[in-house]
Design an enzyme around this catalytic site. Sequence first.
Site, mmCIF file in Angstrom:
data_model
loop_
_atom_site.group_PDB
_atom_site.id
_atom_site.type_symbol
_atom_site.label_atom_id
_atom_site.label_comp_id
_atom_site.label_asym_id
_atom_site.label_seq_id
_atom_site.Cartn_x
_atom_site.Cartn_y
_atom_site.Cartn_z
ATOM 1 N N TRP A 127 -9.293 -0.130 1.825
ATOM 2 C CA TRP A 127 -10.340 0.494 2.654
ATOM 3 C C TRP A 127 -9.833 1.660 3.495
ATOM 4 C CZ3 TRP A 127 -14.046 -3.690 5.016
ATOM 5 C CH2 TRP A 127 -14.605 -4.445 3.973
ATOM 6 N N HIS A 128 -8.764 2.280 3.069
ATOM 7 C CA HIS A 128 -8.206 3.385 3.849
ATOM 8 C C HIS A 128 -8.542 4.737 3.225
ATOM 9 C CE1 HIS A 128 -4.904 0.471 5.571
ATOM 10 N NE2 HIS A 128 -6.137 0.181 5.970
ATOM 11 N N TYR A 129 -9.692 4.825 2.573
ATOM 12 C CA TYR A 129 -10.074 6.083 1.933
ATOM 13 C C TYR A 129 -10.368 7.156 2.984
ATOM 14 C CZ TYR A 129 -14.654 3.794 2.569
ATOM 15 O OH TYR A 129 -15.746 3.127 3.084
ATOM 16 N N LYS A 132 0.872 -1.175 0.000
ATOM 17 C CA LYS A 132 0.000 0.000 0.000
ATOM 18 C C LYS A 132 0.906 1.221 0.000
ATOM 19 C CE LYS A 132 -2.146 2.939 3.429
ATOM 20 N NZ LYS A 132 -2.536 3.108 4.841
#
Length: 560
Positions: free
Chosen positions: A501-503, A401
């Site tokens: 899912w780290h928006y 990521k």
Amino acid sequence: MGLRWWRNFGAVLAGVLLFFHGFCYSEKAPNYSFLQEAKQAPPNLYYDYIIIGGGTSGCALAATLSQNATVLVLERGGSPYGNPKIRNLDSFFANILDNSPSSPSQSFISEDGVFNTRARVLGGGSALNAGFYSRASAGYVKSSGWDQRLVKESYEWVEKKVVFKPPMLQWQSAVRDGLLEAGVLPYNGFSYEHLYGTKVGGTIFDHQDHRHTAADLLEYANPKNIVVLLHATVEKIEFRLHGESKPIALGVIFRDEVGMRHNAYRRDSKSEIILSAGAIGSPQLLMLSGIGPEAHLKAHGIPVILEQPMVGQGMADNPMNALPIPSPRPVENSLIQVVGITTFGSYIEAASGSDIIRSWFHRPPEQSSNASTTPKGTEKALKAMNTMMKATVRGGIILEKIKGPISTGHLKLRTTNPEDNPYVTFNYFKEPEDLHRCVEGMRTIIKVINSKAFSKFRFPHIPVQLLIDMMVNLPVNLRPRHVGASIFLEQFCIDTVMTIWHYHGGCHVGRVVDPDYKVIGVAGLRIIDGSTFNHSPGTNPQATVMMLGRYMGEKILGER
């Protein structure tokens, strides 16, 4: 988007993102006398603080504020306790595929063609994620203007209740040693801190493999001062306009699960409404309440309370890319436990388990093709892998990521229904630096796979190139596949990008809220959640999102 796409989405994303296996447990709910269904609430309620969203930040915030004030939490989802789809990791596939109104996750597809989801449950994303816990860097804390002492105390407050040291068995140990061999140095041991090199981080899974969510932080709450309403969907925030220098937030309108309307109001002039609905929900609700880009609001027939063009801008999602690794020997079922924090801006993590690798490779070709991937190519790759793995299915994945990211997009309303997903564009890899970080991260993953430390988990006859080919042919998103995706890592990153899912973003500090998280241009309204972040904190944001709830709760009580 047909049913087949959603099935592919559930199977792939469940295997790729959450890495859950071997978890069969249904926790008994704590004795939360303040937990109620919204349909039990009276038509009108009055509280010192009304918190919209009982998620990762909202639970910590509510527990803190309840020590010296009355608090109402409005959560659109249900309880995580006693729900096997949340507590039993074997049910993760059912979680993703469940699009019913009662599902704890709400699926959406960004305009970039990437599958995603948002939490719809008390505890928020901490009830769905892979559990890794790591603090933000010292530089991030400083640049945010936070009080370092209170930040440290707030992290510790969270950690005492929901964070544990992971067991570190064979697969995770091999990844750790492979990262060191690949040059991600030094080794920092077990630490919550954000440190360059390789480390073991915390987890919200205890030693019995039981998940602990942000909802557990409500054990800190004063039960006499708090009410948490479940299945309470907020439609909009109400304002008083006439005779005021600026709009004043008065209360909120919400509906319960049977559609009955309720109103919650600030008790007095010191009272506040606090949005903690997350990076999707908070900018969406601001717009539905009349705060946002004027032309966009008018196009949806929404009366404009305050023209604020920056609401919904700066949406960002940290892109994730990965490689699956089948193993010739048994591996433990593990979630994220180790991270390599590189100096070039990529974070390397891994997970393992039979269900993960099975979800990658044991699907018939017709279930694995997408609009831009030929069934023949997929079948060829599957055949090669299945020949090697007829007897057993073992292995895991290693992912990277990127930090930041620099690339950003925007959010726009799709409808005026708060239960509908808005349009969200993240513009993955729009900025060259983001793409460079991904390429370097993938090169590091390849070094780990080829390391001596990791060799016992490698089939000697499966080259990394075949793993890359397989990844390119998997339906991990709806983006087109290009000829060079198996050859050039730049194209590989672009074509196979996924979410982790780290928006975040959409209500940035300095643009939509001030340094005290008060919405600029109105009174009585704050936003405290990941929508205020310019960049994702640390390797995984949940630690800092929970910390922020506690931190701002203490700040607000101090002001009061």
